[in-house]
Motif scaffolding. Structure first.
Motif: not given
Length: 129
Positions: A19-20, A27-28, A31, A59, A62, A67-68, A71
Motif C-alpha cells: 500500500l505504501n 489503494a482504495s 484500504l 491517503w 490523496s 482513496v480518500r 481511508a
C-alpha cells in the motif's frame, strides 16, 4: 490458532508495504481490505496500527476520491473497534487522534458526496473513542 495469527500478521505487514508503494494503483480497494481485517481479526492488525495511523493522513489528502473514501471508511471501522479493543486505544494517542481529526476536518467538505459521508462517519467514530 497461533499459526494462523502469525500468517495474518505477516499478511498485514506485506499489505502495508504494498500500500505504501508509490506505484500501487489499487489503494482504495486495499484500504477497504484493512477495514475488513480490522473488523474480523483485530489482533492481526494491532501491531501495525501506529504505521497505519501515520499513513492515513496522506491517503486522506490523496487526489483520488476513492482513496480518500477508503481511508475514511477504514479509519471509521478501526475507531469503532477502539471502544472494544485496548490495542486501538493504545495506538491512537491524543496527538495522533488530533492529527487525524484535523485531516478529516479538511476533507469534510469534499466535492464528492460519498467521501463527505465517509469523512463525517469517521469523525463521529473517532470522536467517540
Amino acid at each position: 490458532m497461533a499459526i494462523a495469527s502469525s500468517v495474518e500478521k505477516g499478511l498485514v505487514a506485506k499489505l502495508l508495504k504494498i500500500l505504501n508503494q508509490p506505484t500501487f494503483v489499487a489503494a482504495s480497494s486495499l484500504l477497504m481490505v484493512f477495514g475488513r481485517l480490522a473488523a474480523v481479526v483485530p489482533v492481526a492488525l494491532s501491531p501495525k496500527l501506529p504505521t497505519l495511523f501515520n499513513a492515513l493522513p496522506g491517503w486522506l489528502a490523496s487526489k483520488d476520491h476513492a482513496v480518500r473514501r477508503g481511508a475514511a471508511t477504514t479509519l471509521a471501522v478501526i475507531a469503532r473497534l477502539g471502544e472494544e479493543e485496548s490495542a486501538v486505544g493504545a495506538a491512537l494517542t491524543s496527538r495522533r487522534k488530533e492529527q487525524l481529526l484535523l485531516t478529516l476536518e479538511a476533507c469534510r467538505f469534499d466535492k464528492i458526496k460519498a467521501v463527505r459521508e465517509a469523512v463525517v462517519d469517521a469523525i463521529e467514530a473517532l470522536s467517540a473513542v
